[in-house]
Every structure is written in C-alpha cells, then in structure tokens.
Design a protein around this motif. Structure first.
Motif, PDB file in Angstrom:
ATOM      1  N   GLU A  80       0.760  -1.133   0.202  1.00  0.00           N
ATOM      2  CA  GLU A  80       0.001  -0.038   0.084  1.00  0.00           C
ATOM      3  C   GLU A  80       0.908   1.258   0.035  1.00  0.00           C
ATOM      4  OE1 GLU A  80      -2.818  -0.104   3.380  1.00  0.00           O
ATOM      5  OE2 GLU A  80      -3.962  -1.823   2.520  1.00  0.00           O
ATOM      6  N   ARG A  99      -4.132  11.072  -1.577  1.00  0.00           N
ATOM      7  CA  ARG A  99      -5.512  10.456  -1.628  1.00  0.00           C
ATOM      8  C   ARG A  99      -6.120  11.479  -2.725  1.00  0.00           C
ATOM      9  NH1 ARG A  99      -6.979   6.956   2.460  1.00  0.00           N
ATOM     10  NH2 ARG A  99      -9.319   7.401   2.084  1.00  0.00           N
ATOM     11  N   LEU A 163      -6.197   2.115  -9.412  1.00  0.00           N
ATOM     12  CA  LEU A 163      -7.246   2.777  -8.605  1.00  0.00           C
ATOM     13  C   LEU A 163      -8.203   2.145  -8.585  1.00  0.00           C
ATOM     14  CD1 LEU A 163      -5.988   6.464  -9.126  1.00  0.00           C
ATOM     15  CD2 LEU A 163      -5.232   5.089  -7.340  1.00  0.00           C
ATOM     16  N   LYS A 247      -9.832   1.366  -4.622  1.00  0.00           N
ATOM     17  CA  LYS A 247      -8.995   1.161  -3.491  1.00  0.00           C
ATOM     18  C   LYS A 247      -9.170   2.068  -2.365  1.00  0.00           C
ATOM     19  CE  LYS A 247      -4.972  -0.321  -3.512  1.00  0.00           C
ATOM     20  NZ  LYS A 247      -3.407  -0.599  -3.267  1.00  0.00           N
ATOM     21  N   ARG A 250      -6.867   5.030  -1.229  1.00  0.00           N
ATOM     22  CA  ARG A 250      -6.428   6.057  -2.185  1.00  0.00           C
ATOM     23  C   ARG A 250      -7.625   7.177  -2.429  1.00  0.00           C
ATOM     24  NH1 ARG A 250      -1.194   6.747  -3.730  1.00  0.00           N
ATOM     25  NH2 ARG A 250      -0.301   4.811  -3.665  1.00  0.00           N
TER      26      ARG A 250
END
Length: 263
Positions: A80, A99, A163, A247, A250
C-alpha cells in the motif's frame, strides 16, 4: 519527522494487542486486522513518518500472532506504500500517500478527475463487447426483451498506479460502433447525444473480491469502496449502470451539504 515509537515498545505491543483482540464473530483475517491496527497508529501519528517498527519476532511476541501472520500484515502495508522495508535495516513508516477526492455532488468522469489532479489517466480494457443483459441490468436500464448492452470492463489507473476496477453497462443502441469509443465513456456518450445529466449513486464499504484485488495489486479481503451509479439523460432515459471497486486507501468521497431549514 520522528524516529520514536509510542513511549515504549510495551506500549506499542499493548495498543496492537487490544486492536486485534480475537472476536469470534469477526471473520476478518488476523493479518488484515494487524495491518489495520498499524495503519491506524500511523494515521493518528502515534507512529510518525520515519519511525522504525520492531522486528517481526518482537511484533509476534507483543501481539501473540505467528511470525507468518505478522509478515503478511507488514507486506500488505508495504504494498500500500505505508511501510518500507530496507534490507539489513528494518521496516519504516513512509510519508502518507496521496489521496484523491471523488465528488459525489456532480457527475464527472475518471479521466476528468485525474487530469484535474495533474495525473495521467490510463485505461486497461478487460472486456469491451456487446452482450445480452443480465436480469438486473435489463430491469435497471429499462430494456425490452431482445435488447442488447455494451459491456465495458476497465481497470483505471493514474500515473500507472491501479486505482479502480469499473464495469459499465450501456444500452447497445447508444454506442453501436466500438471503434468510435474513446478513452472517456462520457465523451463518447455526449457525441451520441446521450451524456448523463443526473445520476443516483450508492456507496458502501466492502472487502475486495479476489479478481479485483489481483488487478489492484492488493490482497483479497482488503477494505475497499464499492460504488454503484445509475445515470439518466436530461430526458430521463437511463443510459448507464456502473459498478466500481475503488482502493480504500486512495480515495475520499466528498459531498457538499446544505442546511435544510423548515419554514
């Protein structure tokens, strides 16, 4: 930046042990619970950027978990981008990952969103085909018997970072020529006079299914966000039924709210 752990290693062990206490009703794998506990300590700055984690052996002793479980939990956070393993040195906390904010109050495409962040959007097609709709798809899109749909299954990336996995279903008559389909579905729909005007979106937390986890370079069962969107044209026709897995580490989904006042 800090290179210290919470007060003492014993304090860290107690925090982790409490966070992953065995609950017979909780089916979450223990290595994911360990990763979640470490992630929370990092997000709350109890473990700051640059902090060194104890060894696998010490973490196993602190938490009562096996070294294999501890190793899997750490490897999950390494993938991650939360932790970094340095050969011969140890495991360290990395600076927070970027993010992305995903607006819920407006209909925007993934391509538009990533370009607004200065990122390079990319699409990898998993399926791009005409097919018969499922019962749910036919009902949602208001199709008649014999109608077909265009099934668009895509992996969405930004700067080569996976993503989201997206499955979009569109009535086949709107886009009858696959060669005219560009990288942005909404641009192609706009060219066909069917750009979505409004949409109903539902979002919930979920565990990543195995198929989506492989595509997102993650572990099956990791926390993720599931988004379902049903879009309509200004005339009210349903033109899109999309289901996506994002995800969880993110994306932040945001919406601006107005205070409702009774008169």
């Amino acid at each position: 930046m800090t290179d210290t752990l919470p007060e003492t290693r014993e304090d860290l062990g107690a925090l982790l042990a409490r966070s992953i206490e065995i609950d017979a009703a909780d089916a979450t794998p223990r290595y994911i619970r360990l990763a979640n506990a470490l992630r929370l300590l990092i997000e709350t700055d109890a473990l700051g950027t640059g902090a060194a984690l104890p060894s696998e052996r010490l973490l196993a002793g602190m938490t009562g978990l096996s070294r294999v479980t501890v190793r899997r939990g750490i490897e999950l956070l390494v993938r991650e981008g939360v932790l970094e393993q340095r050969r011969g040195s140890g495991t360290y906390v990395l600076a927070p990952v970027e993010r992305f904010e995903q607006p819920l109050a407006a209909i925007t495409s993934f391509t538009e969103d990533m370009l607004s962040y200065g990122r390079k959007p990319e699409t990898r097609w998993l399926a791009r085909e005409y097919a018969s709709p499922s019962a749910q798809e036919a009902m949602t899109l208001g199709l008649s018997p014999g109608d077909r749909v265009l099934r668009l299954h895509r992996l969405r990336l930004a700067d080569a970072l996976p993503l989201a996995v997206e499955l979009a279903i569109v009535p086949a008559d709107l886009l009858p020529d696959l060669s005219a389909l560009g990288t942005s579905l909404y641009e192609s729909m706009a060219s066909a006079g069917a750009r979505p005007h409004k949409a109903l979106q539902r979002m919930r937390a979920c565990a990543l299914p195995e198929f989506e986890a492989r595509l997102l370079e993650a572990e099956a069962g990791e926390p993720a966000l599931f988004l379902e969107r049903i879009s309509r044209t200004v005339e009210g026709r349903v033109v899109e039924f999309t289901r996506s897995h994002f995800k969880g580490d993110r994306f932040d989904f945001v919406a601006e709210l107005n205070l409702h006042r009774e008169t």
